[in-house]
Design an enzyme around this catalytic site. Structure first.
Site, PDB file in Angstrom:
ATOM      1  N   ASP A 175      15.114   6.362  20.061  1.00 28.55           N
ATOM      2  CA  ASP A 175      16.084   5.819  21.009  1.00 28.55           C
ATOM      3  C   ASP A 175      16.836   4.673  20.342  1.00 28.55           C
ATOM      4  O   ASP A 175      16.220   3.811  19.694  1.00 28.55           O
ATOM      5  CB  ASP A 175      15.366   5.309  22.265  1.00 28.55           C
ATOM      6  CG  ASP A 175      16.330   4.903  23.358  1.00 28.55           C
ATOM      7  OD1 ASP A 175      16.803   5.798  24.083  1.00 28.55           O
ATOM      8  OD2 ASP A 175      16.629   3.699  23.480  1.00 28.55           O
ATOM      9  N   GLU A 218      21.549   8.795  23.893  1.00 35.98           N
ATOM     10  CA  GLU A 218      21.294   8.061  22.653  1.00 35.98           C
ATOM     11  C   GLU A 218      19.904   8.363  22.110  1.00 35.98           C
ATOM     12  O   GLU A 218      19.332   7.591  21.362  1.00 35.98           O
ATOM     13  CB  GLU A 218      21.460   6.554  22.859  1.00 35.98           C
ATOM     14  CG  GLU A 218      20.450   5.905  23.774  1.00 35.98           C
ATOM     15  CD  GLU A 218      20.901   5.816  25.223  1.00 35.98           C
ATOM     16  OE1 GLU A 218      20.434   4.908  25.916  1.00 35.98           O
ATOM     17  OE2 GLU A 218      21.722   6.646  25.660  1.00 35.98           O
TER      18      GLU A 218
END
Length: 300
Positions: A175, A218
């Site tokens: 992440d 993301e």
């Protein structure tokens, strides 16, 4: 499988290459499944031989009793591709005729058990059309990495391979830390620049047999064959350090990012890709809760 020039060390890697698009002049020859298991799937043909059979080690596995463990092999020659039956019990058929060995021509139908495959050569307009469909179905349009759906399908096959051969397999979920702030401050076009550059860096650091994908806004993921947990954690930390050194020019400001990584190894008690994903995701949650910019696993 003795006497068949069958090299198990080269198997199950054809579809594990980092994703890339082919230009109009370099569309690969391919097989497309017209009937049977994996309907619609495409198998790119390259320089390496492709073995079709029932064995888990086959480059394209067909799980049917009527299919021999190593049923037939397709090889690249200067003039094109040839198919050879590998002394199979129920024969290989080309355009409904049993063959021992034959040259493949555009549009040929190959029958192995109940599976029917269509051969499309490099010059085929249909192959180029199918390439575009394949890219749309399997690739993330922004980063050109595998998309979540394709990633899960490929990971499932790697799990089967690891279980059959009792080999280690690791999963990383990544992440980008505080990515929302980049979108909010610099706008989504600049956010897209960051995502594309990160994807390029992930692909550059990944080994050829790793599966690299963008699985969310993301979030990225990598499957690492032949990696036990400690080795995967070492790789994840090297990746974290490498990405922290990337510079992004956003509206004439130089920015850097950090990542949080959760790492898991496939365990005997797991029964699905969902179990594997949840194990890595739990470690990612720990990394984010512990301050981000770190790698977490069951080791620490």
């Amino acid at each position: 499988m003795s006497g068949r020039n069958y090299d198990a060390s080269t198997t199950q890697r054809r579809t594990m290459q980092p994703q890339r698009r082919f230009g109009a002049g370099e569309v690969p020859a391919c097989l497309v499944v017209l009937q049977g298991q994996r309907l619609g799937q495409r198998i790119n043909l390259g320089e390496n031989p492709l073995v079709i059979g029932r064995a888990p080690e086959a480059d394209f596995q067909i799980v049917e009793r009527s299919v021999s463990r190593a049923h037939c092999r397709i090889t690249r020659e200067p003039a094109g591709y040839r198919i050879k039956d590998l002394d199979s019990t129920n024969k290989t058929f080309l355009n409904d005729q049993p063959i021992i060995e034959a040259e493949l021509k555009d549009g040929d139908h190959i029958s192995v058990g109940s599976c029917v495959l269509k051969f499309m050569d490099r010059s085929s307009v249909e192959a180029r059309y199918h390439e575009e469909l394949y890219q749309l179905a399997t690739a993330d349009p922004l980063t050109d990495l595998y998309n979540r759906r394709q990633f899960l399908e490929m990971m499932d096959r790697e799990i089967v391979r690891a279980m059959n051969h009792k080999r280690p397999l690791a999963l990383l979920i990544i992440d980008l830390d505080h990515f929302k702030a980049i979108n909010d401050e610099y706008g989504h076009p600049n956010g897209d620049i960051v995502l594309k550059k990160v994807a390029l860096a992930l692909r550059g650091h990944a080994r050829e047999d790793f599966i690299v994908a963008r699985i969310g806004g993301e979030e990225f993921a990598l499957v690492l064959p032949e990696h036990e947990l400690a080795r995967a954690v070492t790789f994840a930390n090297s990746l974290r350090l490498a990405l922290s050194e990337l510079e992004f020019n956003l509206d004439n400001e130089v920015k850097r990012i950090t990542i949080s990584v959760g790492v898991a190894e496939w365990q005997a008690g797991m029964t699905s890709t969902g179990d594997f994903m949840r194990a890595a995701d739990a470690q990612l949650y720990r990394a984010k809760q512990s301050g981000r910019n770190q790698v977490c696993s069951a080791l620490a």
